[in-house]
Design an enzyme around this catalytic site. Sequence first.
Site, PDB file in Angstrom:
ATOM      1  N   ASN A  11     -18.305 -65.211 -45.402  1.00  0.00           N
ATOM      2  CA  ASN A  11     -19.813 -64.711 -44.602  1.00  0.00           C
ATOM      3  C   ASN A  11     -19.450 -66.205 -43.488  1.00  0.00           C
ATOM      4  OD1 ASN A  11     -21.286 -65.899 -45.992  1.00  0.00           O
ATOM      5  ND2 ASN A  11     -22.959 -64.915 -46.115  1.00  0.00           N
ATOM      6  N   TYR A  15     -24.746 -75.433 -54.640  1.00  0.00           N
ATOM      7  CA  TYR A  15     -25.170 -73.551 -55.123  1.00  0.00           C
ATOM      8  C   TYR A  15     -25.579 -73.604 -56.665  1.00  0.00           C
ATOM      9  CZ  TYR A  15     -23.588 -71.696 -50.858  1.00  0.00           C
ATOM     10  OH  TYR A  15     -22.865 -71.742 -49.486  1.00  0.00           O
ATOM     11  N   LYS A  63     -18.312 -72.533 -42.813  1.00  0.00           N
ATOM     12  CA  LYS A  63     -17.979 -72.181 -44.297  1.00  0.00           C
ATOM     13  C   LYS A  63     -16.086 -72.360 -44.110  1.00  0.00           C
ATOM     14  CE  LYS A  63     -21.122 -70.095 -46.831  1.00  0.00           C
ATOM     15  NZ  LYS A  63     -21.853 -68.883 -47.220  1.00  0.00           N
ATOM     16  N   HIS A 118     -23.753 -70.912 -43.579  1.00  0.00           N
ATOM     17  CA  HIS A 118     -24.704 -71.112 -44.726  1.00  0.00           C
ATOM     18  C   HIS A 118     -25.746 -71.662 -43.691  1.00  0.00           C
ATOM     19  CE1 HIS A 118     -26.903 -72.678 -48.021  1.00  0.00           C
ATOM     20  NE2 HIS A 118     -27.473 -73.716 -47.235  1.00  0.00           N
ATOM     21  N   GLU A 137     -31.373 -79.960 -49.482  1.00  0.00           N
ATOM     22  CA  GLU A 137     -29.918 -80.111 -48.945  1.00  0.00           C
ATOM     23  C   GLU A 137     -29.423 -80.998 -47.881  1.00  0.00           C
ATOM     24  OE1 GLU A 137     -29.408 -74.935 -49.581  1.00  0.00           O
ATOM     25  OE2 GLU A 137     -29.644 -75.988 -47.665  1.00  0.00           O
TER      26      GLU A 137
END
Length: 135
Positions: free
Chosen positions: A112, A49, A9, A115, A126
């Site tokens: 965080n 998302y 990320k 993913h 995905e």
Amino acid sequence: METTLAIIKPDAYKDGNSGKIIDRIISEGFVIKEMKQIHMTKKIAEGFYEVHIDRPFYDELTDFMSSGNCVVLSLERDNAVSKWREVIGATNPEEASDGTIRALYGKNTGNNAVHGSDSPDNGIIESDYFFSEGN
Ligand code: ADP
Ligand code: MG
């Protein structure tokens, strides 16, 4: 062999942790089938998302995911989904086990570091979202 989608990320990318995370992916026995660096548009992040569209953090999450470069990787291994989730740790880095990627590099529940897909079906869906032809 199972497929999972990993994303480094924007927080981890900006902090210069991409190389360490890719080394970890390889040392944990994953095969990198596809990999690319992208700066998602807000629309691409919203589509990815979409399952979280009704959550209060959806706008913050999709702003964050479109705030800078990411590295997106399609990974293969036996039990790739559960193994990758074990390696990354809990969503909240403060709750992630020692040595997991989120414990090492995550800042908070939103930022965080990485993913991971949550099921084998979603691993494929995905991966296709980022790596099917035309994407
Ligand atoms: P995971 O990424 O561990 O599968 P979720 O699917 O529940 O977690 O959520 C997707 C992402 O949304 C998280 O990785 C995190 O970046 C963000 N997120 C989840 N919960 C929150 C929250 N309460 N506040 C802000 N961001 C959140
Ligand atoms: Mg999830």
